[in-house]
Design a protein around this motif. Sequence first.
Motif, short mmCIF file in Angstrom:
data_model
loop_
_atom_site.label_atom_id
_atom_site.label_comp_id
_atom_site.label_asym_id
_atom_site.label_seq_id
_atom_site.Cartn_x
_atom_site.Cartn_y
_atom_site.Cartn_z
N LEU A 48 0.83 -1.20 0.00
CA LEU A 48 0.00 0.00 0.00
C LEU A 48 0.87 1.25 0.00
N SER A 49 0.48 2.24 -0.77
CA SER A 49 1.22 3.50 -0.79
C SER A 49 0.82 4.40 0.36
N GLN A 50 -0.42 4.26 0.84
CA GLN A 50 -0.92 5.05 1.97
C GLN A 50 -1.44 4.11 3.05
N ASP A 51 -1.22 4.52 4.30
CA ASP A 51 -1.72 3.71 5.41
C ASP A 51 -3.23 3.84 5.52
N ARG A 52 -3.87 2.85 6.13
CA ARG A 52 -5.31 2.91 6.29
C ARG A 52 -5.75 1.96 7.40
N ALA A 53 -6.99 2.16 7.85
CA ALA A 53 -7.58 1.28 8.85
C ALA A 53 -8.00 -0.03 8.20
N PRO A 54 -8.22 -1.08 8.97
CA PRO A 54 -8.71 -2.33 8.38
C PRO A 54 -10.08 -2.11 7.75
N SER A 55 -10.39 -2.89 6.72
CA SER A 55 -11.64 -2.71 5.98
C SER A 55 -12.86 -3.08 6.82
N LYS A 56 -12.69 -4.02 7.75
CA LYS A 56 -13.79 -4.41 8.63
C LYS A 56 -13.60 -3.80 10.00
N ASP A 57 -14.70 -3.34 10.57
CA ASP A 57 -14.65 -2.75 11.90
C ASP A 57 -14.29 -3.83 12.93
#
Length: 306
Positions: A42-51
């Motif tokens: 991934l080029s950008q960090d992000r939260a997991p797709s599922k809560d």
Amino acid sequence: MAGGLPTVNAKRHWAAGLAVLLLLGLGGCASSPQTSSSRYALSQDRAPSKDIDVSGLPDASPRYEKGRSAGNKSPYSVWGKTYRVLDTNDGYVARGTASWYGEKFHGHRTSNGETFDMYEMSAAHKTLRIPSYARVTNLDNGRSVIVRVNDRGPFHSDRLIDLSYAAAKKLGYQSKGTAHVEVAAITVRPDGSMYLAGQPFQPGEQSGPVADSGEARTAERSPNGTGEALFVQLASFSSRGPAEALLKRVRSVLQNPMRVRAINTQSGRYHRVQVGPFETEAAARKTQGLLEARGFAQTILLTDSR
């Protein structure tokens, strides 16, 4: 030829493959941030797709761990800035901005060779010795968590600590991205006794932030002519020893007047490591920049007695 000696071409292919494997191994152990797609998908960090529900997720459980060399090289440089790992975490307490990291780094190695898991209670810090433990308190809502510090970062001048996504969610700031926090080191001795910012401590104790209220003040208000002035503060310790050690390091790179100022608060006695006084905010900010360039990246400006 099955069962025979490898041909010259076969030897060359084997050697080339070994070189690639070695390079990949070294890349996985790198402690400096690498943003190229060759390491991270991934080029950008992000939260997991599922809560995820973190309400039942336990804090990290502090325990004695022998000192290690992995992840504690000092000094070290990242993006042109030099950082120095603390000689000891004893008495460490600081306030600043916390961020979080998640899916981009999930499954990759931390600075001491462990595997980052965004669902565990862990953190990255620029100067605390690793692995270690810390209590992080969100000063906006009073929530606290205990994390295991096993990584380096965040390498932004305005950030104090990077928490795993799960730890940030427990503190309630995952949607905002950052929070104003207090970080207090938890040290564990071989006999199992624990200390929070230099004071005896047991996990589960109900206690508020340990830094004195002056830590949150900034230079937004000018000296009022009643014996107060601007100072650049590097840290505040509950024990004088670490404060004097830090002062000695600062004196080796800066000629400005500086001091360790002891104050008594409702939470106990603290020792502030400060550079100053300064007559103007511009002068104080200039010195703050010099300190940052020399590896002291966690300073704050405050108004204090001369």
